[in-house]
Design a protein around this motif. Structure first.
Motif, PDB file in Angstrom:
ATOM      1  N   GLY A   8      40.950  42.882  39.806  1.00 49.90           N
ATOM      2  CA  GLY A   8      39.723  43.649  39.583  1.00 49.90           C
ATOM      3  C   GLY A   8      39.866  45.122  39.894  1.00 49.90           C
ATOM      4  N   SER A  36      41.069  40.040  35.397  1.00 50.32           N
ATOM      5  CA  SER A  36      39.901  39.715  36.217  1.00 50.32           C
ATOM      6  C   SER A  36      38.680  40.445  35.659  1.00 50.32           C
ATOM      7  N   LYS A  47      31.840  44.312  43.330  1.00 50.24           N
ATOM      8  CA  LYS A  47      32.581  43.684  42.228  1.00 50.24           C
ATOM      9  C   LYS A  47      31.593  43.070  41.228  1.00 50.24           C
ATOM     10  N   THR A  49      31.812  40.304  39.764  1.00 51.77           N
ATOM     11  CA  THR A  49      31.595  38.881  40.097  1.00 51.77           C
ATOM     12  C   THR A  49      30.475  38.725  41.131  1.00 51.77           C
ATOM     13  N   GLU A 120      34.988  37.634  33.779  1.00 46.63           N
ATOM     14  CA  GLU A 120      36.361  37.698  33.277  1.00 46.63           C
ATOM     15  C   GLU A 120      36.365  37.612  31.746  1.00 46.63           C
ATOM     16  N   ARG A 196      37.275  31.786  44.792  1.00 45.54           N
ATOM     17  CA  ARG A 196      37.196  33.236  44.657  1.00 45.54           C
ATOM     18  C   ARG A 196      38.590  33.868  44.636  1.00 45.54           C
ATOM     19  N   SER A 197      38.728  34.917  43.888  1.00 47.11           N
ATOM     20  CA  SER A 197      40.008  35.609  43.658  1.00 47.11           C
ATOM     21  C   SER A 197      40.989  34.768  42.841  1.00 47.11           C
ATOM     22  N   SER A 199      41.823  34.548  39.738  1.00 47.66           N
ATOM     23  CA  SER A 199      42.580  34.982  38.556  1.00 47.66           C
ATOM     24  C   SER A 199      44.080  34.937  38.834  1.00 47.66           C
TER      25      SER A 199
END
Ligand SMILES: Nc1ncnc2c1ncn2[C@@H]1O[C@H](COP(=O)(O)OP(=O)(O)O)[C@@H](O)[C@H]1O
Ligand SMILES: N[C@@H](CC(=O)OP(=O)(O)O)C(=O)O
Length: 453
Positions: A8, A36, A47, A49, A120, A196-197, A199
């Motif tokens: 990201g 991301s 972010k 997200t 994404e 989470r995270s 990608s």
């Protein structure tokens, strides 16, 4: 053939996306680009997200979400404007998100996953459009069409093994494949996200699927550092580390690479290279099967907050058949996962992530352990930090534990718990939260500063 993942922070603005384009075109073997959602442009930015989660939660609670919806669309719009690509893509993203938000809310977790994944998905479409606008032969590929199948666990999906064979076909695509990270589809065709995270996980799955020569993971630091850079200024960069070392370090707080992202690459023997989008000529960190052991016993020190411990003591526990099973069964009855179980003759401690429990649940658990297992004592402690000292060299190096314990003692850090021996490449210390920074600094000093390595 390489898989390249951009996090990201590498996709947060038009300026960042221009760097991404340069990186992709500078190496024709960079075939699959995993992206991301737009991340933070500055430290207290939000972010996309997180904005999507806020927006979905407002919709679920029937609250007004116009403000946050607009903020999300403006994030995409500002990128599109900076890149001078046709603005109609913003309209498409806006309509897509509106439709998702107005969709079926009967299963809130699935609804949330679908909204989260759109970050994404829409970014991948935008980036493919930008690549094409810049003259590149690039195509957005949807995970459903590519056959990225995952288990039915919202927010924590796991890849299904048949995905790998499906994904191999991506090799046949002519141009560059732009693939959204963070989510896949279950067999019913519903969207599910990784944790989470996640990608990073998509990148690793695709690297395995297309049997890539290398998985490059682009982020915003020159390398994986031997300690979290917020605790120590200019920490030592790690040039090479093993999958096992990285798995333990990312589990325990090295957020630069997701701990679940190691296995797919490891299984296919694909090296991972963590690199910096803002400084792509730096060699970065390579994660490999075996490394030359020139680093001394320790390669990295990680720490993670938010744990609690359930200490149970009972005289002659060691003689009682099934005690451990019954204890863990109580936790299972409440759907709790545990992280570690250090034990003695008459006592055992179970370490858990404390966000799974509240006061009422703790009281119930304590009561059941006392009445059903006839324990002498049950103590629940909160706000523990687990510090992981990691290195392949520790196996052959006598005295590493003693050095670590001494360094902590000198820094006046009280060790609540030690777990050593279960893993060949790590030892773990539990300390109280306020002592985290001091403990990590003392260990860093012992293994990286005080003694030349
Ligand atoms: N040991 C470490 N080495 C490097 N970075 C670390 C480490 N521990 C934590 N980090 C943090 O991880 C960040 C990169 O991860 P992340 O924010 O998820 O990036 P991305 O947006 O590329 O996915 C770095 O900016 C750094 O603050
Ligand atoms: N955007 C998702 C997935 C991800 O991997 O993001 P990032 O690359 O910014 O860590 C998240 O924030 O969880």
């Amino acid at each position: 053939m390489k898989v390249v993942k951009f996090g990201g922070s590498s996709l947060a603005s038009g300026e960042q996306l221009k760097k991404v384009l340069n990186i992709v075109v500078s190496d024709p073997t960079r075939k699959v680009v995993v992206v991301s959602a737009p991340g933070k442009r500055y430290s207290d930015d939000i972010k996309v997200t997180d904005l999507l989660i806020e927006c979905a939660e407002k919709y679920l609670a029937n609250e007004n979400a116009d403000g946050v919806f607009q903020t999300i669309i403006e994030r995409y719009a500002s990128i599109v404007k900076e890149l001078s690509i046709p603005l109609d893509i913003v309209e498409t993203i806006s309509k897509d998100l509106k439709a998702l938000l107005s969709g079926d809310k009967s299963k809130p977790e699935s609804y949330l996953d679908a909204v989260k994944a759109s970050g994404e998905d829409n970014n991948a479409k935008l980036i493919a459009a930008f690549f094409r606008h810049s003259g590149l032969n690039a195509e957005y590929v949807n995970p459903k069409d590519a056959g990225l199948l995952v288990s039915d666990e919202p927010g924590n999906a796991q890849v299904l093994p048949e995905s790998y064979e499906n994904l191999y076909k991506l090799r046949e695509k002519e141009g560059i494949v732009v693939f959204p990270g963070f989510f896949g589809y279950n067999k019913k065709g519903e969207v599910l996200t990784f944790s989470r995270s996640g990608s990073d996980i998509t990148g690793s799955i695709l690297a395995n699927g297309i049997k890539a020569d290398l998985y490059e993971n682009f982020t915003d630091v020159d390398a994986v550092y031997s300690v979290n850079p917020t605790f120590v200024q200019n920490p030592k960069e790690i040039s090479e580390l093993t999958y096992r070392e990285m798995r333990e370090l990312s589990y325990a707080g090295f957020s630069v690479f997701h701990d679940e992202a190691l296995i797919p690459a490891f299984r296919a023997g694909i090296p991972v290279n963590v690199k910096n989008t803002n400084n792509p000529s730096a060699p970065g960190t390579r994660i490999v099967n075996e490394r030359s052991n020139s680093n001394g016993p320790v390669i990295g020190i990680a720490s993670d907050k938010g744990f609690c411990s359930i200490y149970v003591s009972k005289y002659l526990m060691n003689r009682e058949i099934g005690f451990g099973r019954k204890l863990l069964q109580i936790l299972e009855d409440y759907g709790l996962t545990y992280e570690h179980v250090p034990s003695g003759i008459d006592d055992v401690t179970v370490i858990l992530r404390q966000d799974q429990m509240d006061e009422a649940l703790e009281a119930q658990i304590k009561d059941r352990i006392m009445t059903e297992l006839h324990a002498d004592e049950v103590i629940i402690e909160h706000d523990l930090v687990l510090i992981m000292v990691v290195g392949e060299g520790m196996r052959h190096n006598v005295g590493t534990t003693a050095r670590a314990a001494k360094a902590l003692a000198h820094a006046d850090v009280n060790i609540e718990m030690i777990n050593q021996g279960s893993s060949e490449v790590s030892m773990m210390f539990g300390v109280k939260e306020p002592q985290e920074k001091r403990a990590v600094q003392a260990l860093y000093n012992e293994f990286f500063v005080a003694v030349p390595v």
